[in-house]
Design an enzyme around this catalytic site. Structure first.
Site, mmCIF file in Angstrom:
data_model
loop_
_atom_site.group_PDB
_atom_site.id
_atom_site.type_symbol
_atom_site.label_atom_id
_atom_site.label_comp_id
_atom_site.label_asym_id
_atom_site.label_seq_id
_atom_site.Cartn_x
_atom_site.Cartn_y
_atom_site.Cartn_z
ATOM 1 N N SER A 139 41.350 -9.438 -1.402
ATOM 2 C CA SER A 139 40.676 -9.062 -0.154
ATOM 3 C C SER A 139 41.765 -8.914 0.906
ATOM 4 O O SER A 139 42.882 -9.436 0.740
ATOM 5 C CB SER A 139 39.724 -10.194 0.263
ATOM 6 O OG SER A 139 39.281 -10.047 1.599
ATOM 7 N N TYR A 152 37.194 -19.149 1.247
ATOM 8 C CA TYR A 152 37.378 -17.759 0.804
ATOM 9 C C TYR A 152 38.821 -17.312 1.034
ATOM 10 O O TYR A 152 39.464 -16.742 0.147
ATOM 11 C CB TYR A 152 36.404 -16.862 1.587
ATOM 12 C CG TYR A 152 36.329 -15.431 1.128
ATOM 13 C CD1 TYR A 152 35.483 -15.069 0.087
ATOM 14 C CD2 TYR A 152 37.072 -14.427 1.742
ATOM 15 C CE1 TYR A 152 35.390 -13.752 -0.336
ATOM 16 C CE2 TYR A 152 36.988 -13.115 1.336
ATOM 17 C CZ TYR A 152 36.132 -12.777 0.294
ATOM 18 O OH TYR A 152 36.050 -11.465 -0.114
HETATM 19 P P1 NAD Z 1 28.534 -8.735 -4.470
HETATM 20 O O1 NAD Z 1 27.813 -9.955 -4.003
HETATM 21 O O2 NAD Z 1 27.801 -7.460 -4.569
HETATM 22 O O3 NAD Z 1 29.236 -8.991 -5.871
HETATM 23 C C1 NAD Z 1 29.626 -10.236 -6.313
HETATM 24 C C2 NAD Z 1 29.287 -10.286 -7.760
HETATM 25 O O4 NAD Z 1 29.711 -11.525 -8.282
HETATM 26 C C3 NAD Z 1 27.779 -10.179 -7.994
HETATM 27 O O5 NAD Z 1 27.548 -9.200 -8.993
HETATM 28 C C4 NAD Z 1 27.405 -11.560 -8.464
HETATM 29 O O6 NAD Z 1 26.370 -11.529 -9.415
HETATM 30 C C5 NAD Z 1 28.697 -12.015 -9.091
HETATM 31 N N1 NAD Z 1 28.778 -13.454 -9.189
HETATM 32 C C6 NAD Z 1 28.581 -14.373 -8.208
HETATM 33 N N2 NAD Z 1 28.677 -15.604 -8.718
HETATM 34 C C7 NAD Z 1 28.947 -15.467 -10.039
HETATM 35 C C8 NAD Z 1 29.140 -16.362 -11.095
HETATM 36 N N3 NAD Z 1 29.068 -17.688 -10.898
HETATM 37 N N4 NAD Z 1 29.378 -15.873 -12.324
HETATM 38 C C9 NAD Z 1 29.411 -14.542 -12.543
HETATM 39 N N5 NAD Z 1 29.236 -13.637 -11.574
HETATM 40 C C10 NAD Z 1 28.998 -14.097 -10.332
HETATM 41 O O7 NAD Z 1 29.775 -8.599 -3.502
HETATM 42 P P2 NAD Z 1 31.043 -7.612 -3.523
HETATM 43 O O8 NAD Z 1 31.308 -7.291 -2.112
HETATM 44 O O9 NAD Z 1 30.855 -6.512 -4.469
HETATM 45 O O10 NAD Z 1 32.191 -8.589 -3.993
HETATM 46 C C11 NAD Z 1 32.951 -8.380 -5.165
HETATM 47 C C12 NAD Z 1 34.345 -8.927 -4.967
HETATM 48 O O11 NAD Z 1 34.993 -8.167 -3.952
HETATM 49 C C13 NAD Z 1 34.384 -10.384 -4.522
HETATM 50 O O12 NAD Z 1 35.449 -11.066 -5.162
HETATM 51 C C14 NAD Z 1 34.667 -10.268 -3.039
HETATM 52 O O13 NAD Z 1 35.293 -11.398 -2.527
HETATM 53 C C15 NAD Z 1 35.559 -9.048 -3.019
HETATM 54 N N6 NAD Z 1 35.661 -8.385 -1.703
HETATM 55 C C16 NAD Z 1 34.566 -7.861 -1.108
HETATM 56 C C17 NAD Z 1 34.702 -7.241 0.117
HETATM 57 C C18 NAD Z 1 33.543 -6.617 0.834
HETATM 58 O O14 NAD Z 1 33.696 -6.258 1.998
HETATM 59 N N7 NAD Z 1 32.407 -6.400 0.205
HETATM 60 C C19 NAD Z 1 35.952 -7.167 0.735
HETATM 61 C C20 NAD Z 1 37.049 -7.731 0.096
HETATM 62 C C21 NAD Z 1 36.892 -8.330 -1.129
#
Ligand code: NAD
Length: 257
Positions: A139, A152
């Protein structure tokens, strides 16, 4: 196609960025293994839809990324893991003094330790094949901090360090390890932060999006899941074979500030 014959395992991939990455890797010809901690008809239907749309093998394997054994079992059950995408993640927003210890533990387990376990399980076969890609979804918070996101930010900085160590341990063996650092992408994890941010800052939804979230993103736009997925495909390409142990930002300029 470029990734035909490769199998990608993407943790936490039934929504958001993980699903976007799975779709783009499948578009490039990779077989994909989707994952979440749930095991619903919808989870399996998402895999079936990707298989239909891109003409690749796609299936869903349930595994809880907060459980070290389940992380390792996911890789074993995938039946191949040329490309490992550590994407599963959760968030919690609170001041350090009020941050629930159980939330800290869960965030470190899912956002950081899971990547250690899956990587440990995936590397032997990558080494045997002489080819592999480890993509850790960090991130902008892996490179810079924000208040109220202690666990985080710690986990994301940690996964950048894990990425570097992984890269060094496999350098020269056809395997690369890199971290993708997205800025804000409008996915469920971001949606779920909006109410907390509204409360913390005493602002309405539109103001939080504009003045808190996208204030850090000079482009003034959310990044998209397709853009993060396209970056993952690039990191799997031959053009990226010497890119390893580093971070690549998809953040509209956030970390240039
Ligand atoms: P999201 O909530 O759509 O996706 C997270 C996924 O992780 C979901 O599919 C959820 O089912 C899964 N998950 C959660 N707990 C779990 C567990 N115990 N076991 C297996 N799967 C699990 O959110 P996202 O934004 O798509 O996030 C995905 C990644 O991207 C994360 O690591 C997040 O930190 C990172 N990220 C997101 C953003 C953003 O702005 N959306 C920015 C930077 C980084």
């Amino acid at each position: 196609m470029a990734l035909t014959g490769k199998t990608a395992v993407i943790t936490g991939s039934t929504s958001g960025i993980g699903l976007g990455i799975a779709r783009e890797l499948a578009r490039a010809g990779a077989s994909v293994v989707l994952n979440s901690f749930t095991d619903s008809d919808e989870d399996h239907a998402i895999a079936a839809e990707i298989a239909r749309e891109h003409g690749v093998a796609a299936r869903f394997v349930s595994a809880d990324m907060s459980d070290p054994e389940a992380c390792r079992a996911l890789v074993a059950q995938a039946g191949g893991c040329d490309i490992l995408v550590n994407n599963a993640g959760i968030q919690h927003v609170a001041r350090i003094e009020e941050f629930p210890p159980a939330k800290w533990d869960a965030i470190i387990a899912i956002n950081l330790s899971s990547a250690f376990h899956t990587t440990a399980a995936a590397l032997p076969a990558m080494k045997a094949a002489g080819w592999g890609r480890v993509l850790n979804i960090a991130s902008a918070h892996g490179l810079t901090a924000s208040p109220y996101k202690a666990a985080y930010v710690a986990a994301k900085h940690g996964i950048v360090g894990l990425t570097k160590t992984t890269a060094l341990e496999v350098a020269g063996q056809g395997i690369t390890a890199n971290a993708i650092c997205p800025g804000y992408v409008l996915t469920p994890i971001v949606e779920s932060q909006i109410p907390d941010q509204m409360k913390t800052h005493d602002m309405d939804r539109e103001t939080v999006i504009k003045e808190i979230m996208l204030a850090r993103q000079p482009s003034g736009e959310f990044a998209t899941t397709e853009q993060v997925g396209g970056t993952a495909v690039f990191l799997c390409s031959d053009a990226a074979a010497q890119i390893t142990g580093t971070t690549i930002s998809v953040d509209g300029g956030w970390t240039a500030l």
